[in-house]
Design an enzyme around this catalytic site. Structure first.
Site, PDB file in Angstrom:
ATOM      1  N   ASN A 123      -1.095 -85.094 -53.840  1.00 27.28           N
ATOM      2  CA  ASN A 123      -2.448 -84.834 -54.365  1.00 27.28           C
ATOM      3  C   ASN A 123      -3.492 -85.849 -53.909  1.00 27.28           C
ATOM      4  OD1 ASN A 123      -1.383 -86.784 -56.019  1.00 27.28           O
ATOM      5  ND2 ASN A 123      -2.292 -85.969 -57.886  1.00 27.28           N
ATOM      6  N   GLU A 165       3.990 -94.656 -61.466  1.00 32.79           N
ATOM      7  CA  GLU A 165       2.762 -94.028 -61.958  1.00 32.79           C
ATOM      8  C   GLU A 165       3.098 -92.554 -62.095  1.00 32.79           C
ATOM      9  OE1 GLU A 165      -0.123 -91.879 -62.155  1.00 32.79           O
ATOM     10  OE2 GLU A 165      -0.865 -92.568 -60.205  1.00 32.79           O
ATOM     11  N   CYS A 179      -3.514 -86.729 -61.532  1.00 33.86           N
ATOM     12  CA  CYS A 179      -2.763 -87.166 -62.714  1.00 33.86           C
ATOM     13  C   CYS A 179      -3.668 -87.630 -63.843  1.00 33.86           C
ATOM     14  CB  CYS A 179      -1.738 -88.234 -62.343  1.00 33.86           C
ATOM     15  SG  CYS A 179      -2.411 -89.450 -61.242  1.00 33.86           S
ATOM     16  N   GLU A 218      -1.901-100.436 -60.659  1.00 31.48           N
ATOM     17  CA  GLU A 218      -2.299-100.458 -59.243  1.00 31.48           C
ATOM     18  C   GLU A 218      -3.795-100.709 -59.144  1.00 31.48           C
ATOM     19  OE1 GLU A 218      -0.603 -96.585 -58.012  1.00 31.48           O
ATOM     20  OE2 GLU A 218       0.968 -97.763 -57.055  1.00 31.48           O
TER      21      GLU A 218
END
Ligand code: ADP
Length: 481
Positions: free
Chosen positions: A155, A254, A288, A460
């Site tokens: 994505n 993640e 997400c 991150e």
């Protein structure tokens, strides 16, 4: 169109060379019209192992380069990505269906991680701690963990790679990337540009292939890999964690989300509608941090549904390469099936379709709004990852918080209010790694991105991003007289 073909490569990149161990190929499909845009050598565990060996040997010298040297290479890489942004964006749109403007935006976003960590590399400071006796001198040093395996989804074909490997490279780690089989071409293009920027052989390697589980196993089980950084589903994250347990490998995960978007009675409704449109329909709802559940307070429920529906009606479906397109195709047929299942489930449980609800051939789904959503429906607990917006009703702030937290996930959350005290109360009560207040766009290289609960571990981006790629070494110098 630009000459993007100069950046199309169809083999893995290991030790500074295009390489294939396997003779078979797999097709990269354009989700817009299901045409084949690339035939890529389908490599597997064997080449992953080779790449790990190479990265392991490159680590010995790369970790000794000065931060300045690493930073300069990273800045050169950043420049090359920006210079080629139209070409890379075209490849990204072709293989992911992402609207071109969003692809361009992602390239800036992804490249910014490289720029950010090129700068942060110079600030990888340690500490001097007062000695615990008068004859001791104490230092804490940060050292690179070693070889990093990066497993990434489709994505964000660039950004999910750069936000893992930029901090890793900055501190002196070497990397083996295993990108999604849906979007290998973008990953290979940026690896090529890293090579052009001058990174030494073996520092950045990309292995492409469809056998995700075996390739993942090699990365997790090989003792020459020190750390796995993964973005993807919670289900796969758990598999990787199990596979890493034998060697106690470090992990950054993640994972999935189930983002609530809460609109209180006192919110600026137009602002909330604007935030809901971008937060829900960006990349067709396939990120997400995309909104999964819209929770609206009783007194403004009808007005919100009406305004939101009116705004979503105007979204244009189509080919991502057409500048007018706002919603591209979904990534694959599985995603279409998931949308159909969620809609059937919701309507059978009292959901009311206010907009859309239909599949459009070959692989699109209309922006869909479902009112009267309730906690029995599939999307109450599961990630939608598509353009369906269910709208739930709540009466009180307590009820909204309870509904928002009623999930195994804890990545992004959003709420809209003008009440200052509520801002603090709700922010403190939300069990999420990210809280957007009166704002639906929250991603940047400058902030720590990541979740709590089953949305993962580690962060991150930001000044914290490098922490996950270093080991602390405490050094005690004794008998200083
Ligand atoms: P998504 O639904 O976003 O594709 P996945 O978790 O299935 O999420 O996939 C994310 C990435 O992980 C992709 O590159 C995929 O190929 C890869 N992957 C899937 N299964 C495994 C596995 N068992 N081990 C390692 N990687 C995997």
């Amino acid at each position: 169109m630009n000459d993007y073909s100069k950046l199309i490569f169809e083999k893995s990149f290991v030790n500074g060379e295009w390489i294939n161990e396997s003779d078979s190929k797999f097709e990269v499909i354009n989700p817009f019209d299901l045409s084949v845009i690339g035939q890529v050598y389908n490599d597997d565990r064997l080449l992953v192992k080779k790449a790990i060996d190479v990265a392991h040997s490159a680590f010995k010298t790369w970790k000794k380069t000065s931060v300045k040297e690493r930073s300069i290479l990273m800045m050169r890489w950043y420049d090359l990505i920006v210079q080629n942004k139209n070409e890379i964006a075209t490849i990204m749109t072709l293989e992911s269906g992402k609207p071109f403007a969003e692809s361009l935006g992602e390239i800036d976003y992804g490249a910014n991680y490289i720029q950010w960590f090129a700068e942060e590399a110079k600030r990888n400071y340690g500490d001097v701690i007062p000695g615990f006796t008068s004859e001791k001198r104490i230092m804490v040093l940060k050292e690179p963990v070693g070889v990093v395996g990066a497993i990434t989804p489709w994505n964000f074909p660039i950004a999910m790679i750069t936000r893992k490997i930029a901090p890793a490279l900055a501190v002196g780690c070497t990397v083996v990337i295993r990108p999604s089989e849906e979007t290998p071409l973008t990953a290979l293009a940026i690896n090529y540009l890293a090579h052009e920027a001058g990174f030494p052989k073996g520092v950045i390697n990309t292995v492409v292939g469809t056998n995700a589980s075996e390739m993942g196993k090699e990365l997790c089980e090989n003792s020459k890999v020190s750390k796995i950084s993964f973005t993807g589903s919670t289900t796969v994250g758990k598999i990787l964690m199990q596979q890493c347990s034998d060697s106690l490998k470090k992990l950054s995960l993640e994972l999935g989300g189930n983002a609530p978007f809460i609109v209180f009675d006192d919110a600026d409704l137009d602002l909330a509608v604007k935030g809901a449109i971008s937060g829900k329909f960006r990349f067709g709802g396939q990120t997400c941090v995309c909104i999964n559940r819209i929770l609206v307070q009783k007194n403004v429920y009808d007005a919100f549904v009406e305004k939101f529906t009116a705004a979503a009606k105007n979204l244009k479906l189509g080919n991502g390469l057409n500048p007018e397109t706002q919603i591209g195709p979904l990534i694959n047929q599985i995603a279409i099936e998931r949308m159909n299942e969620m809609i059937q489930d919701a309507t059978s449980k009292g959901g009311e379709i206010k907009l859309g609800g239909n599949f459009v051939a070959p692989q699109f789904f209309e922006p869909t709004i479902i009112a009267n959503a309730n906690s029995e429906m599939l999307f109450a607990k599961n990630e939608i990852f598509g353009p369906i917006a269910p709208i739930f009703k709540f009466k009180t702030e307590e009820e909204a918080i309870e509904m928002a937290n009623d999930t195994i996930y804890g990545l992004a959350s959003y709420f809209y209010t003008k009440d200052l005290n509520r801002t603090w109360r709700v922010r403190e009560a939300l069990e999420y790694g990210i809280v957007g207040i009166n704002d639906g766009l929250i991603s940047s290289e400058m902030v720590p991105f990541g979740g709590v609960k089953q949305s993962g571990q580690g962060r991150e981006g930001s000044k914290y991003g490098m922490d996950y790629y270093v080991d602390l070494k405490y050094v005690c110098i004794g008998n200083v007289k």
